[in-house]
Motif scaffolding. Structure first.
Motif, PDB file in Angstrom:
ATOM      1  N   ILE A  65      85.127  43.107  34.532  1.00 18.90           N
ATOM      2  CA  ILE A  65      86.341  43.468  33.811  1.00 18.90           C
ATOM      3  C   ILE A  65      87.499  42.627  34.344  1.00 18.90           C
ATOM      4  CG2 ILE A  65      87.914  45.338  33.203  1.00 18.90           C
ATOM      5  CD1 ILE A  65      85.097  45.713  32.113  1.00 18.90           C
ATOM      6  N   ALA A  66      88.179  41.903  33.468  1.00 21.41           N
ATOM      7  CA  ALA A  66      89.287  41.040  33.880  1.00 21.41           C
ATOM      8  C   ALA A  66      90.529  41.889  34.133  1.00 21.41           C
ATOM      9  CB  ALA A  66      89.565  39.995  32.807  1.00 21.41           C
ATOM     10  N   VAL A  67      91.113  41.714  35.306  1.00 21.64           N
ATOM     11  CA  VAL A  67      92.330  42.438  35.683  1.00 21.64           C
ATOM     12  C   VAL A  67      93.518  41.531  35.393  1.00 21.64           C
ATOM     13  CG1 VAL A  67      93.582  43.558  37.560  1.00 21.64           C
ATOM     14  CG2 VAL A  67      91.086  43.698  37.452  1.00 21.64           C
ATOM     15  N   PRO A  68      94.463  41.955  34.553  1.00 18.71           N
ATOM     16  CA  PRO A  68      95.582  41.072  34.193  1.00 18.71           C
ATOM     17  C   PRO A  68      96.631  40.982  35.291  1.00 18.71           C
ATOM     18  CG  PRO A  68      95.814  43.194  33.105  1.00 18.71           C
ATOM     19  CD  PRO A  68      94.479  43.226  33.806  1.00 18.71           C
ATOM     20  N   LYS A  69      97.336  39.853  35.323  1.00 24.78           N
ATOM     21  CA  LYS A  69      98.424  39.639  36.269  1.00 24.78           C
ATOM     22  C   LYS A  69      99.742  39.965  35.593  1.00 24.78           C
ATOM     23  CE  LYS A  69     100.329  36.117  39.415  1.00 24.78           C
ATOM     24  NZ  LYS A  69     101.688  36.003  38.852  1.00 24.78           N
ATOM     25  N   ILE A  70     100.645  40.599  36.346  1.00 22.85           N
ATOM     26  CA  ILE A  70     101.946  40.986  35.821  1.00 22.85           C
ATOM     27  C   ILE A  70     103.039  40.355  36.673  1.00 22.85           C
ATOM     28  CG2 ILE A  70     101.046  43.169  34.916  1.00 22.85           C
ATOM     29  CD1 ILE A  70     102.439  44.556  37.325  1.00 22.85           C
ATOM     30  N   PRO A  71     104.299  40.367  36.199  1.00 23.86           N
ATOM     31  CA  PRO A  71     105.394  39.850  37.023  1.00 23.86           C
ATOM     32  C   PRO A  71     105.529  40.645  38.318  1.00 23.86           C
ATOM     33  CG  PRO A  71     106.087  40.126  34.742  1.00 23.86           C
ATOM     34  CD  PRO A  71     104.742  40.764  34.857  1.00 23.86           C
ATOM     35  N   ALA A  72     105.982  39.981  39.363  1.00 26.22           N
ATOM     36  CA  ALA A  72     106.094  40.617  40.671  1.00 26.22           C
ATOM     37  C   ALA A  72     107.043  41.802  40.623  1.00 26.22           C
ATOM     38  CB  ALA A  72     106.571  39.593  41.705  1.00 26.22           C
ATOM     39  N   MET A 115      96.037  46.554  37.313  1.00 23.25           N
ATOM     40  CA  MET A 115      96.635  45.229  37.147  1.00 23.25           C
ATOM     41  C   MET A 115      97.117  44.763  38.514  1.00 23.25           C
ATOM     42  SD  MET A 115      99.872  46.584  34.933  1.00 23.25           S
ATOM     43  CE  MET A 115     100.935  47.895  35.521  1.00 23.25           C
ATOM     44  N   TYR A 116      97.619  43.538  38.583  1.00 25.54           N
ATOM     45  CA  TYR A 116      98.031  43.017  39.877  1.00 25.54           C
ATOM     46  C   TYR A 116      99.151  42.016  39.725  1.00 25.54           C
ATOM     47  CZ  TYR A 116      95.822  38.357  39.461  1.00 25.54           C
ATOM     48  OH  TYR A 116      95.508  37.078  39.100  1.00 25.54           O
ATOM     49  N   ASP A 117      99.926  41.834  40.795  1.00 25.06           N
ATOM     50  CA  ASP A 117     100.800  40.680  40.910  1.00 25.06           C
ATOM     51  C   ASP A 117     100.331  39.868  42.114  1.00 25.06           C
ATOM     52  OD1 ASP A 117     101.947  41.753  43.261  1.00 25.06           O
ATOM     53  OD2 ASP A 117     103.556  42.728  42.160  1.00 25.06           O
ATOM     54  N   GLU A 118     101.066  38.870  42.508  1.00 28.58           N
ATOM     55  CA  GLU A 118     100.532  37.964  43.531  1.00 28.58           C
ATOM     56  C   GLU A 118     100.422  38.607  44.915  1.00 28.58           C
ATOM     57  OE1 GLU A 118     104.761  35.689  44.550  1.00 28.58           O
ATOM     58  OE2 GLU A 118     103.191  34.671  43.392  1.00 28.58           O
ATOM     59  N   LYS A 119     101.039  39.797  45.103  1.00 30.85           N
ATOM     60  CA  LYS A 119     101.000  40.431  46.415  1.00 30.85           C
ATOM     61  C   LYS A 119     100.395  41.824  46.413  1.00 30.85           C
ATOM     62  CE  LYS A 119     104.937  37.994  48.492  1.00 30.85           C
ATOM     63  NZ  LYS A 119     106.225  38.171  49.217  1.00 30.85           N
ATOM     64  N   ILE A 210      98.797  48.781  46.277  1.00 33.63           N
ATOM     65  CA  ILE A 210      98.058  48.372  47.473  1.00 33.63           C
ATOM     66  C   ILE A 210      98.395  46.922  47.791  1.00 33.63           C
ATOM     67  CG2 ILE A 210      95.785  48.154  48.536  1.00 33.63           C
ATOM     68  CD1 ILE A 210      94.738  50.045  46.320  1.00 33.63           C
ATOM     69  N   PRO A 211      99.053  46.671  48.921  1.00 29.94           N
ATOM     70  CA  PRO A 211      99.282  45.263  49.308  1.00 29.94           C
ATOM     71  C   PRO A 211      97.948  44.578  49.604  1.00 29.94           C
ATOM     72  CG  PRO A 211     100.695  46.767  50.560  1.00 29.94           C
ATOM     73  CD  PRO A 211      99.665  47.612  49.868  1.00 29.94           C
ATOM     74  N   PHE A 212      97.777  43.385  49.073  1.00 25.25           N
ATOM     75  CA  PHE A 212      96.546  42.653  49.375  1.00 25.25           C
ATOM     76  C   PHE A 212      96.418  42.371  50.872  1.00 25.25           C
ATOM     77  CE2 PHE A 212      96.935  41.413  44.824  1.00 25.25           C
ATOM     78  CZ  PHE A 212      95.717  41.918  44.401  1.00 25.25           C
ATOM     79  N   LYS A 213      97.547  42.284  51.564  1.00 23.27           N
ATOM     80  CA  LYS A 213      97.494  42.012  52.995  1.00 23.27           C
ATOM     81  C   LYS A 213      96.968  43.209  53.786  1.00 23.27           C
ATOM     82  CE  LYS A 213     102.431  43.064  53.601  1.00 23.27           C
ATOM     83  NZ  LYS A 213     103.752  42.470  53.918  1.00 23.27           N
ATOM     84  N   SER A 214      96.818  44.380  53.127  1.00 27.72           N
ATOM     85  CA  SER A 214      96.209  45.534  53.790  1.00 27.72           C
ATOM     86  C   SER A 214      94.691  45.501  53.709  1.00 27.72           C
ATOM     87  CB  SER A 214      96.718  46.832  53.162  1.00 27.72           C
ATOM     88  OG  SER A 214      98.081  47.038  53.432  1.00 27.72           O
ATOM     89  N   ASN A 264      92.791  35.702  40.489  1.00 29.58           N
ATOM     90  CA  ASN A 264      92.798  34.282  40.838  1.00 29.58           C
ATOM     91  C   ASN A 264      94.108  33.812  41.441  1.00 29.58           C
ATOM     92  OD1 ASN A 264      90.284  34.301  39.555  1.00 29.58           O
ATOM     93  ND2 ASN A 264      91.184  33.683  37.581  1.00 29.58           N
ATOM     94  N   GLU A 265      95.171  34.603  41.273  1.00 29.52           N
ATOM     95  CA  GLU A 265      96.496  34.138  41.657  1.00 29.52           C
ATOM     96  C   GLU A 265      97.105  34.994  42.760  1.00 29.52           C
ATOM     97  OE1 GLU A 265      99.040  32.925  38.347  1.00 29.52           O
ATOM     98  OE2 GLU A 265      97.338  33.314  37.019  1.00 29.52           O
ATOM     99  N   ILE A 266      96.253  35.511  43.634  1.00 30.47           N
ATOM    100  CA  ILE A 266      96.765  36.238  44.797  1.00 30.47           C
ATOM    101  C   ILE A 266      97.411  35.239  45.751  1.00 30.47           C
ATOM    102  CG2 ILE A 266      96.127  37.636  46.792  1.00 30.47           C
ATOM    103  CD1 ILE A 266      93.812  38.760  45.180  1.00 30.47           C
ATOM    104  N   LYS A 267      98.601  35.567  46.232  1.00 29.20           N
ATOM    105  CA  LYS A 267      99.280  34.703  47.177  1.00 29.20           C
ATOM    106  C   LYS A 267      98.755  34.990  48.573  1.00 29.20           C
ATOM    107  CE  LYS A 267     103.876  33.294  48.761  1.00 29.20           C
ATOM    108  NZ  LYS A 267     105.338  33.521  48.620  1.00 29.20           N
ATOM    109  N   ALA A 268      98.039  34.028  49.138  1.00 28.20           N
ATOM    110  CA  ALA A 268      97.448  34.223  50.455  1.00 28.20           C
ATOM    111  C   ALA A 268      98.533  34.352  51.508  1.00 28.20           C
ATOM    112  CB  ALA A 268      96.515  33.071  50.797  1.00 28.20           C
TER     113      ALA A 268
END
Length: 856
Positions: A65-72, A115-119, A210-214, A264-268
């Protein structure tokens, strides 16, 4: 054999052959193969279904399932799911009731959005229900699975080995942990995230950020995460509804989950977390007024030496102490983490629950609670437990590197433990040098090293390497070996582990009756096969450790033993609307032998586990077994005409033992639940240790000696060796949990254990443990708690009053008071009876920590 017959069998079966679906508080074998059907799904038009096991699954659920990206920062976490951005989110709906039903329609509809944003990853739950029947309280974190809740699993490496499990009640209170395939969920792990829930006129909803950094994860073009979502409706027989179906005829849990993609656009980010902590405490305790050597030269005993030296002790208020420490976590990459602790503050806010210690031959396992050791704990777990973090008692410094690169998982830990060489002031200052610690050990630290490696093979197999080291003066121990898990087919899992140990330390030799400093090498092994389907399952296990096996950095209950266990399970089909929803019956047998081939114990039995309407669960077990003990397990072997052995009378003892146990658990409503247990073992062995000042030894030779001594001490003869004998053991436990209003919770537990010898009719011990807990949750993050425990065996009580503020993992503020006292008890210094109330110790403390978090 003690409680091993009833309690160990319960634990083994619950974990190994339950054959039920996973729900609140339980883990179990589960389904399979959405991945096996993904190719079919890719070629199936939208709206059609694909047969997975015995369930028709919509084809779109089997595709990633594709998860869409939204504005931060486009979402406000208020629990209401009313922003327009949620209309663009990936949708997960059409859940299955997997328990108590078997992939049938759920009672209430549920929808999950993502959904997700870059963080950040954003998740929302919409749960339709009747508002006045929803069960939800302002609960403590990690304590929400006993009421209505939702949860998700994020397999962030898509390896079907481990996943984050994140749960939330209708008010957004969090319960988070790690689910490890084959081991279940560990909720001692906390991650930083934000959540809020609200009850509305149509039901309830939760929003999560959920912060990706967690998280630890891999992401990028073409990467997938394993995913599933579930809802638990407590009042409806603990109904469990899952987005993906559960084929009970296939072993495993994570293997059946769906997948998400598009991240694909997670900010590392590289994240540095620093948590400084400080504890201020003032303690008063009873201390000796006489040196240990003086008291030992003429020890007091109420019978044998009533005129012995009595140390009255004195209560001393120590000055205020401070303990400053810091925990550091650095995310080197999204999948590798470095943890370090310098003089960590490991003061435990919640103490271990009291346990029955009378007539125990082997050590008791206590779960780890300290945050530093809980990070990445799953990588250090294996069947033979070569690493048990509570062997590191008081570390000065510790560091740990954990992560996963491709198919390779690793964990590396180093620690310096101050506890072994940290002797008390009385021990250090004793005038008799024989009672002072040797300079060789004084203020010396024990050093620990642990290395863990695992390699995934395919999607369902892995092999690993485990090595530990513990070094202390005149005590060096090293372990090393391999383990693995292989899925032989969709229903069968095989596991193994083999360890070798090398030690340089003191070993006791019962043949020579002396302790010798020497080198000892040992081996340990584990092997199991677990076959699971919905209606049938079996489990085979072999585990053993040789006489010289030592794992000083791990947990070892017994050495010089080989255990062989077999169990078979039959289950009825789940019928959600029937009075008896499901019945599981296990038939089992076990035998233990030492490495000379001598029998140690064995058992054969049967149990029944019934799930009934009204959130009622009944468990009954009965069996028949034997136990055999040898004097060389307790002390020296006898040499006729030269020396006596460890036993009075025969050098071997054996008993044929029957037993029966019965459990019941019932949730009456959202305010009140209760449970009870009774069990009896006929011909349980009393080892004749005595049970403290309250219960002296009650064997025939000891009572006869005592009678002679009371008449004439000079002609009483030598003090008799222990004389193990048969008796009747009775165990009972009962308790309840009561919530008169949502923020307030009371719990009470009573446990009784009693053993009466057959030959003398005397009680070897009779212990009663009372435990009371009460918590008032002012808000999600602010609470007060009162705890009180009392043990009639020691006649000692312990209590705690605590105020706490804990807005996130790492940031906390506590003010507390701990107290320990006796009532009509016995002095901890001399064992002398003390009427009325005597305080042993009390502590006031303030503890504060704060999480500083910076991303790069």
């Amino acid at each position: 054999m003690g409680k091993i017959l009833s309690i160990a069998a319960i634990l083994v079966f619950a974990a190994a052959v339950s054959g039920q679906t996973e729900g609140p508080g339980q883990s179990s074998p589960s389904p399979n193969g959405a991945s096996e059907e993904s190719a079919k799904a890719a070629d199936t038009p939208g709206g059609e279904t694909v047969r997975v096991g015995k369930v028709d699954v919509p084809a779109e659920k089997l595709r990633p399932i594709a998860v869409p990206k939204i504005p931060a920062e486009g979402i406000t976490i208020d629990g209401r799911v009313d922003e327009e951005l949620w209309l663009t989110a990936a949708t997960f709906k059409d859940f299955y009731q997997t328990s108590p039903g078997d992939n049938v329609a759920p009672t209430k509809p549920t929808v999950v959005l993502m959904m997700y944003d870059e963080k950040h990853l954003y998740i929302a739950f919409k749960c339709w229900d009747e508002p006045d029947k929803i069960r939800a309280t302002v609960a403590k974190r990690d304590n929400v699975f006993g009421e209505d809740n939702v949860r998700i699993w994020l397999d962030t490496y898509d390896d079907q080995r481990r996943a984050y499990v994140l749960g939330f009640n209708p008010l957004g209170i969090q319960q988070d942990g790690i689910f490890t395939e084959g081991q279940g969920a560990d909720f001692s792990v906390d991650i930083v995230m934000e959540s809020k829930g609200v009850i509305q006129d149509w039901g309830w909803s939760v929003e999560v950020k959920i912060p990706f950094k967690s998280l630890r994860y891999t992401a990028g073009e073409g990467k997938h995460w394993g995913f599933n979502a579930a809802r638990n409706i407590d009042r409806m027989n603990d109904e469990f509804d899952s987005w993906m179906p559960d084929d009970r005829n296939v072993s495993g849990f994570l293997i059946k989950h769906g997948r998400i993609t598009g991240l694909n656009e997670i900010k590392a980010e590289r994240t540095l977390e620093i948590v400084p902590s400080i504890t201020l405490s003032q303690t008063g305790r009873r201390k000796r007024t006489l040196p240990i050597s003086v008291a030992a030269a003429n020890p007091y005993h109420p019978i044998f030496n009533p005129n012995g030296t009595i140390d009255p002790g004195r209560f001393v208020n120590d000055p205020v102490e401070h303990d400053i420490g810091v925990n550091i976590k650095y995310t080197i990459t999204s999948n590798i983490t470095l943890d370090a602790a310098i003089n960590p503050d490991f003061a435990e806010i919640e103490a271990d629950a009291p346990v029955v210690t009378a007539n125990q031959r082997f050590p008791i396992f206590f779960a780890e609670k300290r945050p530093f050791f809980l990070e990445g704990v799953e990588i250090f777990q294996s069947p033979l437990q070569p690493f048990y973090s509570r062997t590191i008692v008081d570390p000065d410094v510790a560091a740990k590197l954990t992560g996963k690169i491709g198919k390779n998982s690793f964990g590396f830990l180093l620690a310096s433990d101050n506890a072994p060489g940290n002797y008390s002031e009385d021990e250090r200052n004793d005038p008799d040098p024989d009672y002072r610690p040797s300079d060789e050990f004084l203020d010396k630290n024990a050093y620990f090293g642990v290395l863990r490696l695992k390699r995934d093979i395919g999607k369902e197999h892995n092999v690993g390497f485990f090595s530990t080291a513990r070094i202390f003066p005149r005590n060096r121990n090293f372990t090393g070996g391999f383990d693995g898990s292989f899925k032989l087919n969709s229903k069968t899992v095989m596991k193994f582990q083999a360890l070798g140990t090398h030690s340089r330390r003191y070993f006791y030799d019962p043949e020579e009756n002396k302790t010798e400093y020497r080198t000892g090498n040992g081996v340990g092994y584990y092997f199991s096969v677990d076959y699971t389907t919905d209606r049938h399952g079996y489990f085979l296990e072999a585990i053993g450790r040789s006489r010289d096996y030592r794992a000083d950095a791990g947990f070892t209950r017994r050495t010089n033993t080989n255990s062989f266990f077999a169990a078979n399970r039959f289950s009825t089909k789940s019928r959600p609307n029937a009075p008896i929803i499901r019945v599981n019956s296990n038939q089992f047998a076990r035998i233990n032998l030492d490495w000379k081939g001598r029998k140690q114990d064995g058992v054969a039995g049967v149990n029944f586990n019934l799930s009934l309407q009204g959130n009622t669960f009944i468990y009954a077990e009965t069996g028949y077994g034997f136990e055999k003990i040898y004097e060389d397990e307790f002390g020296p072997t006898r040499i006729p005409g030269v020396r006596d052995g460890a036993f009075f009378g025969d050098a071997e003892r054996s008993a044929h033992q029957g037993y029966f146990s019965f459990n019941i658990n019932k949730t009456f409503n959202k305010q009140f639940s209760a449970y009870g247990f009774v069990g009896t073992i006929w011909n349980a062995l009393d080892f004749d240790f005595g049970a403290g000042p309250v219960f002296d030894r009650v064997s025939p030779p000891y009572l006869e000696f005592l009678e002679r001594y009371m008449q004439d001490p000079d002609t009483a003869g030598p003090y008799p060796a222990i004389d193990p004998g048969k008796g009747k053991q009775f165990d009972m436990e009962a308790g309840f949990n009561y919530k008169p209003v949502d923020p307030l919770n009371f719990s009470f537990n009573y446990r009784k254990s009693k053993l009466t010898r057959n030959d003398t009719g005397r009680d070897a011990y009779d212990t009663n443990i009372f435990s009371f807990r009460s918590t008032y949750q002012f808000t999600r993050f602010i609470f007060t708690r009162v705890r009180w425990d009392y043990d009639t065996l020691s006649r000692g009580a312990a209590g705690q009053m605590l105020f706490g503020w804990n807005p996130n993992p790492g940031t906390a503020f506590y003010v507390g008071y701990n107290d320990s006292f006796n009532y009509n008890g016995f002095s901890p210094l001399t064992g002398q009876f003390e009427p009325r109330f005597e305080r042993n110790s009390r502590t006031f403390f303030i503890r504060a920590s704060y999480l500083f978090r910076k991303s790069f």
